[in-house]
Design an enzyme around this catalytic site. Sequence first.
Site, PDB file in Angstrom:
ATOM      1  N   ASP A  15    -148.557  17.199   8.678  1.00  0.00           N
ATOM      2  CA  ASP A  15    -147.322  17.590   7.979  1.00  0.00           C
ATOM      3  C   ASP A  15    -146.035  17.143   8.679  1.00  0.00           C
ATOM      4  OD1 ASP A  15    -149.281  18.736   6.465  1.00  0.00           O
ATOM      5  OD2 ASP A  15    -148.355  20.713   6.370  1.00  0.00           O
ATOM      6  N   LYS A 101    -152.244  17.437   0.373  1.00  0.00           N
ATOM      7  CA  LYS A 101    -152.866  18.752   0.136  1.00  0.00           C
ATOM      8  C   LYS A 101    -151.943  19.630  -0.698  1.00  0.00           C
ATOM      9  CE  LYS A 101    -151.403  20.381   4.729  1.00  0.00           C
ATOM     10  NZ  LYS A 101    -150.375  21.363   4.466  1.00  0.00           N
ATOM     11  N   CYS A 140    -150.000  25.182   9.635  1.00  0.00           N
ATOM     12  CA  CYS A 140    -150.894  24.114   9.190  1.00  0.00           C
ATOM     13  C   CYS A 140    -151.683  23.480  10.336  1.00  0.00           C
ATOM     14  CB  CYS A 140    -150.108  23.086   8.389  1.00  0.00           C
ATOM     15  SG  CYS A 140    -149.543  23.790   6.809  1.00  0.00           S
TER      16      CYS A 140
END
Length: 202
Positions: A15, A101, A140
């Site tokens: 991310d 995702k 995450c």
Amino acid sequence: MKINLTAGDALIFVDMQNDFLPGGSLAVPSGNEIIPILSRYIAFFHAHGLAIFATRDWHPPDHCSFMQQGGPLPPHCIEASWGAAFPASLEFPCDINIISKATTREKDAYSGFTDTPLNGLLKSSGTERVFIGGLATEYCVLNTVKDALRLGYATYILADAVRAINSSSNGGLHALEEMEDLGAVPTHFEAVSACARFPVPF
Ligand code: ZN
């Protein structure tokens, strides 16, 4: 502990997107600090011919995690927007594997393994050890590391290339402790690059 990278090792960066960096809508306060070190990891893995994966949030505009939809978060990482893009200063080759995702309205995903082809791609590339860095440590990154361990990968956490979104509450430290308790091994660039088969390319 020095680590000798070998075939079967893969880098996963989590991310690294504009919305999770200073200036973005869900910023990790010092997230930009890890861009140079992550770029070095990427260059090093690439120079050794090892697989590189980048996970990213890739939400529809009406994603369930957004406040307008009753979720807890401000809109962020909307598909194909500036906020969802990787920062221009993060250097990576064009042939890395990008894993999107939480791409549907109904479901959120903190782990890069949730409803994605990541595990299948790692398995098909013969990966046995994963090296994970990125943002944010206690969300995450933590969940991606937990899934990697659960799926049987020897898992290294790049302690110098993660940052927490709630640094004041020690959320990142607790997450690192949790990952270590579960079996992840913290490491840093000097340890990973110490046993280079090739000169460090910078
Ligand atoms: Zn999200």
